[in-house]
Enzyme design. Structure first.
Site, PDB file in Angstrom:
ATOM      1  N   GLY A  80       1.445   3.499  -2.138  1.00  0.00           N
ATOM      2  CA  GLY A  80       1.061   4.660  -2.925  1.00  0.00           C
ATOM      3  C   GLY A  80       1.980   4.865  -4.114  1.00  0.00           C
ATOM      4  O   GLY A  80       2.275   3.941  -4.865  1.00  0.00           O
ATOM      5  N   LYS A  84       2.597   1.425   6.161  1.00  0.00           N
ATOM      6  CA  LYS A  84       2.341   2.692   6.849  1.00  0.00           C
ATOM      7  C   LYS A  84       0.890   3.096   6.632  1.00  0.00           C
ATOM      8  O   LYS A  84       0.445   3.312   5.510  1.00  0.00           O
ATOM      9  CB  LYS A  84       3.272   3.791   6.330  1.00  0.00           C
ATOM     10  CG  LYS A  84       3.029   5.154   6.991  1.00  0.00           C
ATOM     11  CD  LYS A  84       3.862   6.245   6.375  1.00  0.00           C
ATOM     12  CE  LYS A  84       3.318   6.691   5.039  1.00  0.00           C
ATOM     13  NZ  LYS A  84       2.029   7.416   5.137  1.00  0.00           N
ATOM     14  N   GLY A 113       0.828  -1.205   0.000  1.00  0.00           N
ATOM     15  CA  GLY A 113       0.000   0.000   0.000  1.00  0.00           C
ATOM     16  C   GLY A 113       0.857   1.247   0.000  1.00  0.00           C
ATOM     17  O   GLY A 113       0.492   2.264   0.592  1.00  0.00           O
ATOM     18  N   ASP A 165       1.197  -1.620  -4.733  1.00  0.00           N
ATOM     19  CA  ASP A 165      -0.116  -0.996  -4.547  1.00  0.00           C
ATOM     20  C   ASP A 165      -1.002  -1.375  -5.726  1.00  0.00           C
ATOM     21  O   ASP A 165      -0.581  -2.111  -6.630  1.00  0.00           O
ATOM     22  CB  ASP A 165       0.019   0.531  -4.421  1.00  0.00           C
ATOM     23  CG  ASP A 165      -1.064   1.126  -3.521  1.00  0.00           C
ATOM     24  OD1 ASP A 165      -2.245   0.784  -3.722  1.00  0.00           O
ATOM     25  OD2 ASP A 165      -0.736   1.932  -2.626  1.00  0.00           O
ATOM     26  N   LEU A 166      -2.220  -0.854  -5.722  1.00  0.00           N
ATOM     27  CA  LEU A 166      -3.154  -1.150  -6.811  1.00  0.00           C
ATOM     28  C   LEU A 166      -2.593  -0.639  -8.138  1.00  0.00           C
ATOM     29  O   LEU A 166      -1.870   0.363  -8.162  1.00  0.00           O
ATOM     30  CB  LEU A 166      -4.500  -0.492  -6.520  1.00  0.00           C
ATOM     31  CG  LEU A 166      -5.267  -1.056  -5.312  1.00  0.00           C
ATOM     32  CD1 LEU A 166      -6.448  -0.158  -4.979  1.00  0.00           C
ATOM     33  CD2 LEU A 166      -5.737  -2.481  -5.573  1.00  0.00           C
ATOM     34  N   MET A 202      -3.338  -6.760  -2.309  1.00  0.00           N
ATOM     35  CA  MET A 202      -2.792  -7.318  -1.067  1.00  0.00           C
ATOM     36  C   MET A 202      -3.711  -8.359  -0.444  1.00  0.00           C
ATOM     37  O   MET A 202      -3.282  -9.145   0.406  1.00  0.00           O
ATOM     38  CB  MET A 202      -2.526  -6.201  -0.054  1.00  0.00           C
ATOM     39  CG  MET A 202      -3.745  -5.433   0.393  1.00  0.00           C
ATOM     40  SD  MET A 202      -3.282  -4.022   1.444  1.00  0.00           S
ATOM     41  CE  MET A 202      -4.882  -3.212   1.631  1.00  0.00           C
ATOM     42  N   HIS A 253      -5.136   0.429   9.415  1.00  0.00           N
ATOM     43  CA  HIS A 253      -6.221   1.189  10.062  1.00  0.00           C
ATOM     44  C   HIS A 253      -7.364   1.506   9.087  1.00  0.00           C
ATOM     45  O   HIS A 253      -8.438   1.928   9.518  1.00  0.00           O
ATOM     46  CB  HIS A 253      -5.687   2.463  10.725  1.00  0.00           C
ATOM     47  CG  HIS A 253      -5.349   3.591   9.792  1.00  0.00           C
ATOM     48  ND1 HIS A 253      -5.045   4.851  10.259  1.00  0.00           N
ATOM     49  CD2 HIS A 253      -5.257   3.673   8.439  1.00  0.00           C
ATOM     50  CE1 HIS A 253      -4.795   5.651   9.229  1.00  0.00           C
ATOM     51  NE2 HIS A 253      -4.906   4.958   8.123  1.00  0.00           N
TER      52      HIS A 253
END
Length: 376
Positions: A222, A277, A220, A243-244, A264, A281
């Site tokens: 970015g 990072k 992830g 990431d995507l 992921m 959450h």
């Protein structure tokens, strides 16, 4: 004897009346304080409005470029694309921001007020590497704020009809970024600016954490801003920014970093360590279990580790960033289905479900902490 008894009765009445009056005054004072607190929090959004305006107008940069406190008129004269500026409006905005200590105000010898930079406004410089300006613009954008108006709906109904973000925009947040290039750019810029700030704190507070690993995957990650800072500090690392596909498609080239698109929830590229990072959450416990299990598969059995940079909520804490952790939790309530900030007990439970019997929490000079999770 009767007179003495009457005196005692009168004295008791006076004491009782005095106590009642004192209790009533205390109750009235407490009620007044309670009212003031409600007004304060009811209108606290106006602070963000004022700071956003200052960032959009480039006020901090204008003052900083002059190298000294300057007048309101001088600020106004240097605002770009302002065909008919209004100094009275700027005066009211600056009055609030001086009160909040975002800017300073100084009276010159001729009585003119001049405005200067403070430790807070240094974080609003748009041309500074260490700036929160992009994140502030993201957090205060209508797309980001509007879902908050749907929070009470999910309390009543749960998320069977989608998160507040979905109810507001018709898509979940990460779907929306793939459909709206302008929002995707705003989102990525916000993440990139916080990545630089947090990465600096991670590198300083985790000096020996990357020494014993040769390969690292930022899950992830970015557009790679966070990972680029780590690789710059530890050039021996073979790094993957994961990431995507639509996210990494806009990522710039960095020395020592390979951009890989994927999911992921399906699988994660193998490496000595996984870095995440502010990823977990965003997701529910169920989703986090899937992610962490995939992390477990991607790292070596004996020497691997997962490095999580995220909040550890302190319900009774009074630390520098503790209140902000709860503010983030409210934001996640509006933006993500199941996303939330977690206490140490919550993290411990997640690790127990996913094959990480050992963990370690390291506090750093930043909003989140480092949480190491080990498979043995």
């Amino acid at each position: 004897m009767k007179s003495k008894k009457n005196f005692s009765v009168r004295l008791h009445l006076k004491i009782t009346q005095g106590l009642n009056k004192e209790n009533k005054e205390e109750e009235e004072e407490e009620a007044l304080i309670g009212q003031a607190e409600c007004w304060k929090y009811m209108l606290s959004f106006t602070d963000s409005v004022a700071i956003k305006a200052a960032v959009e107008l480039g006020v901090a940069d204008i003052i900083d470029h002059h190298g000294q406190p300057i007048s309101l008129q001088k600020i106004l004269d240097n605002i770009p694309d302002a065909p008919s500026p209004d100094i009275s409006f700027l005066d009211r905005i600056m009055r609030v921001l001086v009160r909040r200590k975002i800017f300073s105000a100084h009276k010159s010898e001729n009585g003119e007020t001049r405005y200067g930079i403070t430790p807070s406004s240094k974080w609003l410089l748009r041309d500074s590497k260490m700036s929160l300006a992009s994140m502030l613009l993201l957090e205060n954008h209508p797309i980001h704020i509007s879902p908050a108006h749907y929070v009470s709906d999910i309390v009543r109904e749960g998320t069977k009809n989608g998160s507040p973000f979905y109810r507001c925009h018709g898509y979940e947040q990460f779907e929306y970024t793939s459909l709206k290039p302008d929002y995707n750019r705003l989102f990525n810029e916000g993440m990139a600016c916080t990545a630089r700030i947090v990465s600096k704190a991670v590198i300083e507070g985790y000096r020996h954490g990357f020494n014993k690993i040769e390969s690292l995957v930022d899950v992830g990650g970015g557009i790679g801003g966070s990972l680029s800072e780590i690789v710059r500090a530890y050039p021996h690392l073979k790094a993957i920014n994961f990431d995507l596909p639509h996210v990494v498609a806009t990522a710039p080239k960095y020395d020592g970093i390979t951009h890989v698109g994927g999911d992921m929830f399906v699988s994660i590229p193998q490496a000595d360590a996984i870095y995440m990072k502010w990823i977990l959450h965003d997701w529910s416990d169920e989703h986090c279990v899937k992610i962490l299990k995939n992390c477990r598969k991607a790292i070596p059995e004996k020497t691997g580790k997962v490095i999580i940079v995220d909040h550890v909520l302190q319900p009774e804490g009074d630390g520098l960033f503790d209140d902000t952790g709860f503010a983030f939790d409210m934001m996640l309530l509006a933006h993500n289905t199941g996303g939330k900030e977690r206490t140490e007990e919550d993290w411990k439970w997640l690790f127990a479900q996913t094959g990480f019997p050992r963990y370690n929490i390291i506090k750093i000079k930043a909003l989140p902490s480092i949480i190491e999770a080990y498979p043995i």
